[in-house]
Design an enzyme around this catalytic site. Structure first.
Site, mmCIF file in Angstrom:
data_model
loop_
_atom_site.group_PDB
_atom_site.id
_atom_site.type_symbol
_atom_site.label_atom_id
_atom_site.label_comp_id
_atom_site.label_asym_id
_atom_site.label_seq_id
_atom_site.Cartn_x
_atom_site.Cartn_y
_atom_site.Cartn_z
ATOM 1 C CG HIS A 268 8.876 -8.714 -4.130
ATOM 2 N ND1 HIS A 268 8.381 -7.518 -3.867
ATOM 3 C CD2 HIS A 268 9.566 -8.980 -5.539
ATOM 4 C CE1 HIS A 268 8.542 -7.027 -5.299
ATOM 5 N NE2 HIS A 268 8.912 -7.670 -5.843
ATOM 6 N N GLY B 200 3.956 -1.300 -6.645
ATOM 7 C CA GLY B 200 4.557 0.206 -6.251
ATOM 8 C C GLY B 200 6.177 0.136 -5.836
ATOM 9 C CE LYS C 259 4.771 -5.565 -11.978
ATOM 10 N NZ LYS C 259 5.978 -5.422 -12.621
ATOM 11 C CB SER D 132 0.287 -4.558 -12.477
ATOM 12 O OG SER D 132 1.582 -4.159 -12.765
ATOM 13 C CG ASN E 148 9.486 13.827 -14.420
ATOM 14 O OD1 ASN E 148 10.659 14.091 -15.514
ATOM 15 N ND2 ASN E 148 8.745 14.760 -14.162
HETATM 16 P P1 A3P Z 1 1.141 -1.116 -13.826
HETATM 17 O O1 A3P Z 1 1.571 -2.366 -14.721
HETATM 18 O O2 A3P Z 1 -0.206 -1.068 -13.728
HETATM 19 O O3 A3P Z 1 1.459 0.136 -14.756
HETATM 20 P P2 A3P Z 1 6.424 -2.965 -8.861
HETATM 21 O O4 A3P Z 1 7.489 -2.058 -9.087
HETATM 22 O O5 A3P Z 1 5.981 -3.362 -7.531
HETATM 23 O O6 A3P Z 1 6.915 -4.122 -9.943
HETATM 24 O O7 A3P Z 1 5.055 -2.227 -9.538
HETATM 25 C C1 A3P Z 1 5.077 -1.789 -10.868
HETATM 26 C C2 A3P Z 1 3.989 -1.218 -11.215
HETATM 27 O O8 A3P Z 1 3.880 0.234 -10.375
HETATM 28 C C3 A3P Z 1 3.331 -0.673 -12.564
HETATM 29 O O9 A3P Z 1 1.923 -0.851 -12.772
HETATM 30 C C4 A3P Z 1 3.953 0.416 -12.735
HETATM 31 O O10 A3P Z 1 3.698 1.183 -13.896
HETATM 32 C C5 A3P Z 1 3.655 1.326 -11.558
HETATM 33 N N1 A3P Z 1 4.711 2.512 -11.383
HETATM 34 C C6 A3P Z 1 5.852 2.584 -11.284
HETATM 35 N N2 A3P Z 1 6.270 3.772 -10.971
HETATM 36 C C7 A3P Z 1 4.954 4.638 -10.956
HETATM 37 C C8 A3P Z 1 4.684 5.874 -10.709
HETATM 38 N N3 A3P Z 1 5.818 6.799 -10.654
HETATM 39 N N4 A3P Z 1 3.439 6.386 -10.543
HETATM 40 C C9 A3P Z 1 2.496 5.154 -10.721
HETATM 41 N N5 A3P Z 1 2.672 3.990 -10.897
HETATM 42 C C10 A3P Z 1 3.817 3.758 -10.933
#
Ligand code: A3P
Length: 293
Positions: free
Chosen positions: A101, A48, A46, A131, A224
């Site tokens: 991870h 990014g 979670k 998240s 996007n």
């Molecule tokens: P949120 O739940 O706070 O929205 P991972 O991919 O490590 O599981 O992380 C998921 C998190 O990254 C989610 O956060 C998701 O919305 C966010 N995320 C994915 N793509 C993104 C983007 N282009 N810009 C900003 N946040 C992004």
């Protein structure tokens, strides 16, 4: 109470998702053959991951930039330790792009040759926890009870996939000199996506034209990605009845500071104390809210 978190598989002190890994592969990670031009994205869940997968795949695949390529991002930059693999991705032609991870002490030892590159993405842990809470609730069988207090205890104790956030980030940071590694911060990516794309491509020694950079930035914005079925991961939620019906998306909010809407004042203070105790001597910078900058 012992067997409460049945989806967790603990191996050498680190919690995997038992439905996603294959014990044989995990036990032999150390000897997995690394190629000099392999690239790994490594994150605590979670933080990014999917975002950086998208950026990396756009940097490497021209077809993806032109939207002429059919593969989903997940298949261009597959999860190294997960068994959801469309093709025999471990033997793909170079350069192989992976995400993972894994904690620093479980990655293949070949990464220590420092030839293959690692991009480590970290995010402020209050937003990670927020998240993760929504993600866990969305996934069937993850026992959050839709209760933040309950989840916060689990998160802080490391009774989640990825184990303790503090250990993951600290471990990678303290062992950074053993690897060829670039640290990226989610909040900096959010603040300035273009500079982040350039930083990543420079680290990978990939020359990009101005047009390429523009296409990459455009296709990596939250909006996007959310509307692009190849990038938004919604397809994966159909596996194994993972998802509770009609609840949530992988790309949920994509903001900095959403924790403020989910933690009570008392929970926040408690979190701060634990954060200080665990992280105060670590020189890594954190951003908790973009408006307070
Ligand atoms: P949120 O739940 O706070 O929205 P991972 O991919 O490590 O599981 O992380 C998921 C998190 O990254 C989610 O956060 C998701 O919305 C966010 N995320 C994915 N793509 C993104 C983007 N282009 N810009 C900003 N946040 C992004």
């Amino acid at each position: 109470m012992d067997n409460k978190y049945t989806h967790l598989l603990n191996f050498k002190g680190y919690n995997f998702d038992s439905s996603l890994v294959d014990a044989d592969f995990i036990e032999n990670l150390d000897d997995f053959e690394i190629r000099d031009d392999d690239v790994f994205i490594i994150t605590y869940p979670k933080s990014g991951t999917i975002w950086t997968q998208q950026i990396l795949s756009l940097i490497y695949f021209e077809g993806h930039r032109n939207r002429t390529e059919d593969l989903a991002t997940l298949d261009r930059v597959p999860f190294f330790e997960y068994k959801i693999r469309k093709t025999d991705f471990l033997n793909r032609p170079s350069p192989r792009l992976f995400c993972s991870h894994l904690p620093y002490y479980l990655v293949p030892k070949g990464l220590k040759s420092k030839k293959a590159k690692i991009i480590y993405v970290y995010r402020n842990p209050k937003d990670v926890m927020t998240s993760f809470f929504h993600f866990s609730y969305m996934m069937a069988g993850r026992e959050t009870g839709n209760n933040m207090e309950h989840f916060m205890k689990r998160f802080l104790d490391g009774n989640v996939v990825g184990s303790r956030w503090f250990d993951h980030v600290r471990g990678w940071y303290e062992h950074r000199h053993d690897f060829s590694i670039l640290f990226m911060m989610y909040e900096e990516m959010k603040k300035d996506l273009r500079s982040s794309v350039l930083k990543i491509s420079r680290f990978l020694e990939k020359e990009l034209s101005e047009e390429d950079v523009e296409a990459i930035v455009k296709q990596s914005t939250f909006q996007n990605m959310k509307s692009d079925p190849k990038a938004n991961y919604d397809g994966i939620l159909k596996f194994n009845d993972w998802k509770r019906p009609a609840e949530g998306h992988f790309l949920r909010k994509g903001t900095v500071g959403d924790w403020k809407h989910h933690l009570t004042v008392e929970q926040n203070e408690r979190f701060d104390k634990i954060f200080q105790r665990n992280m105060k001597d670590l020189p890594l910078k954190f951003i908790w809210d973009l408006n307070e900058e």
